[in-house]
Design a protein around this motif. Structure first.
Motif, short mmCIF file in Angstrom:
data_model
loop_
_atom_site.label_atom_id
_atom_site.label_comp_id
_atom_site.label_asym_id
_atom_site.label_seq_id
_atom_site.Cartn_x
_atom_site.Cartn_y
_atom_site.Cartn_z
N THR A 64 8.24 6.29 2.68
CA THR A 64 7.92 5.18 3.56
C THR A 64 6.92 4.27 2.86
N LEU A 65 6.92 3.00 3.25
CA LEU A 65 6.17 1.99 2.52
C LEU A 65 4.81 1.72 3.16
N MET A 66 3.79 1.81 2.37
CA MET A 66 2.41 1.72 2.84
C MET A 66 2.10 0.43 3.61
N PRO A 67 2.60 -0.75 3.21
CA PRO A 67 2.23 -1.96 3.95
C PRO A 67 2.65 -1.96 5.42
N ARG A 98 6.39 -5.45 -5.28
CA ARG A 98 5.38 -6.48 -5.08
C ARG A 98 5.86 -7.56 -4.12
N VAL A 99 7.14 -7.90 -4.17
CA VAL A 99 7.66 -8.93 -3.27
C VAL A 99 7.58 -8.47 -1.83
N PHE A 100 7.78 -7.15 -1.59
CA PHE A 100 7.66 -6.62 -0.23
C PHE A 100 6.20 -6.62 0.21
N LEU A 105 1.86 -8.43 3.63
CA LEU A 105 0.40 -8.54 3.56
C LEU A 105 -0.10 -9.93 3.19
N GLY A 106 0.81 -10.79 2.75
CA GLY A 106 0.40 -12.12 2.31
C GLY A 106 0.15 -12.20 0.82
N ARG A 107 -0.12 -11.05 0.21
CA ARG A 107 -0.32 -10.98 -1.25
C ARG A 107 -0.06 -9.54 -1.68
N PRO A 108 0.34 -9.32 -2.92
CA PRO A 108 0.55 -7.94 -3.38
C PRO A 108 -0.78 -7.25 -3.63
N TYR A 109 -0.73 -5.91 -3.66
CA TYR A 109 -1.91 -5.16 -4.06
C TYR A 109 -2.27 -5.54 -5.50
N LEU A 236 15.25 -4.37 -8.60
CA LEU A 236 13.80 -4.41 -8.40
C LEU A 236 13.07 -4.18 -9.73
N PRO A 237 12.04 -4.96 -10.02
CA PRO A 237 11.38 -4.88 -11.33
C PRO A 237 10.84 -3.50 -11.67
#
Length: 320
Positions: A64-67, A98-100, A105-109, A236-237
Motif C-alpha cells: 500500500t502507498l504511504m501518501p 514520484r508522480v503519485f 501531496l502536492g510535491r514528491p518526498y 514507471l521510472p
C-alpha cells in the motif's frame, strides 16, 4: 523452508470476486493471500469482507502507498485486519512513484528513504503496542493504539533498489519485491538487506518475492501476457531503473521489447509447469522466504476461472 502464496490477480469491484482466491488459500498449500494497491477498491476492506463471508486466511498487502494514509491510520487498519481475520497480517508499505506522491501531496518526498523510515517506524511501534513519539521530517505521531489480543502484524517495505533494501534490513520485518529477477535478488538486494541488518544488529528480515508468471499453451503468446501483467510497472521510472540494474534493458517507449526482455531476463516466468517451477526455485535459492504467484496477466486475458486453474497447477507443481 520457502512458502508459496498467491496474489489476487483481479482488482475486485465486489468482494465476491475475491472469494475464490481466498478459498484457494484456505483449501490449498498456499500460505497467504496478497493484494496490491488499487484505487478501485481498498485491500483492507476486501480482505475484511472475505473474512466476514467465512474465508479467514492470512493476508498481506504488497504494497500500500504511504501518501494515501497517515501511519496511525495504517497501523489501525492492519491491526483491525488481524483481529477480523484471526490470522497474521503482513502490512507492506512503499512511497510509490514520484508522480503519485506529487498528485496526492502536492510535491514528491525529497527523501523517499527518510519518509519510509519514519512511516515504518511509526507503524511498527503502534502495532507492537508502543506509544510512539516521533516528530519526523515527514510524519508526526504522539499516539498509541489500545491493547487488543490479536495475531501479529509484520511491517514490510517494498524494495526495488539497494538503498531501500538496506533500510528494510535495518527496520522492517519483511522485505517485499515485485518484478525483480532472482539473480538481482541474490546479487544486489540480499547483500543490501544483510548489510542493513548487520548495521542495526538484528536478523535479516523475511523476504517475500512477488513473481509474475504464466503457463505456456496452445494459442498463448508470452509477450502479450507479460505486457498485460506488467504494462503499468515498466512505464514507471523506479521500475525501469531497477530492471536496467538487473541487466534487463527496458525502454518505456517500446513496451513490446520490454515484455520480450522481461521473459528473457526471467523477471516474468513463462513456460510449462516444470519450467515455471524451476524458475520459482531460483527465487528460493536467491533467498526468498515466501514466493507469491502473480497470474494477473492470465486473469486479464482469459478470466478468473482460468487464473484459478493456473494457480492450482503451479501450486501443485511447486509443492509436490
Amino acid at each position: 523452508m520457502t512458502e508459496y502464496s498467491i496474489l489476487a490477480p483481479v482488482v475486485p469491484l465486489r468482494a465476491e470476486q475475491l472469494l475464490p482466491y481466498a478459498a484457494l488459500v484456505q483449501w490449498s498449500a498456499a500460505r497467504r493471500l496478497w493484494q496490491g494497491q488499487a484505487t478501485v477498491s481498498d485491500p483492507h476492506q476486501m480482505f475484511t469482507a472475505a473474512a466476514v463471508a467465512g474465508f479467514r486466511v492470512p493476508v498481506g498487502t504488497g504494497v500500500t502507498l504511504m501518501p494515501l494514509r497517515h501511519p496511525l491510520e495504517a497501523a489501525l487498519q492492519a491491526k483491525s485486519l488481524a483481529v477480523t481475520t484471526g490470522h497474521p497480517v503482513v502490512a507492506g508499505f512503499g512511497p510509490g512513484a514520484r508522480v503519485f506522491q506529487s498528485s496526492v501531496l502536492g510535491r514528491p518526498y525529497a527523501s523517499p528513504l527518510q519518509a519510509t523510515r519514519e512511516y515504518a517506524t511509526i507503524v511498527k511501534g503502534l502495532v507492537s503496542g508502543e506509544v510512539v513519539n516521533l516528530a519526523g521530517e515527514y510524519f508526526h505521531c504522539e499516539n498509541g493504539l489500545p491493547s487488543l489480543p490479536s495475531p501479529p502484524v509484520e511491517v514490510g517495505i517494498g524494495v526495488l533498489r539497494p538503498r531501500m533494501a538496506e533500510l528494510a534490513g535495518e527496520i522492517a520485518d519483511v522485505a517485499i519485491t515485485w518484478l525483480t529477477p532472482a539473480s538481482y535478488l541474490r546479487d544486489t538486494l540480499m547483500p543490501a538487506l544483510r548489510a542493513g541488518a548487520a548495521k542495526a544488529g538484528r536478523p535479516v528480515p523475511r523476504v517475500v518475492a512477488i513473481v509474475p508468471l504464466a503457463l505456456s499453451g496452445e494459442g498463448r503468446d508470452g509477450l502479450t501476457l507479460a505486457l498485460t501483467s506488467n504494462m503499468g510497472h515498466i512505464s514507471l521510472p523506479h521500475y525501469v531503473d531497477m530492471l536496467r540494474r538487473s541487466g534487463i534493458p527496458i525502454d518505456p517507449e517500446d513496451p513490446l521489447s520490454g515484455a520480450r526482455a522481461l521473459i528473457k531476463g526471467d523477471a516474468f516466468l513463462f513456460g510449462d509447469p516444470a519450467t515455471v517451477a524451476e524458475g520459482l526455485d531460483g527465487f528460493r535459492a536467491a533467498g526468498a522466504d515466501e514466493i507469491v504467484l502473480n497470474v494477473s496477466g492470465v486473469c486479464r486475458q482469459y478470466g478468473a476461472k482460468t487464473s484459478l486453474l493456473e494457480l492450482e497447477t503451479v501450486l501443485t507443481e511447486v509443492t509436490r
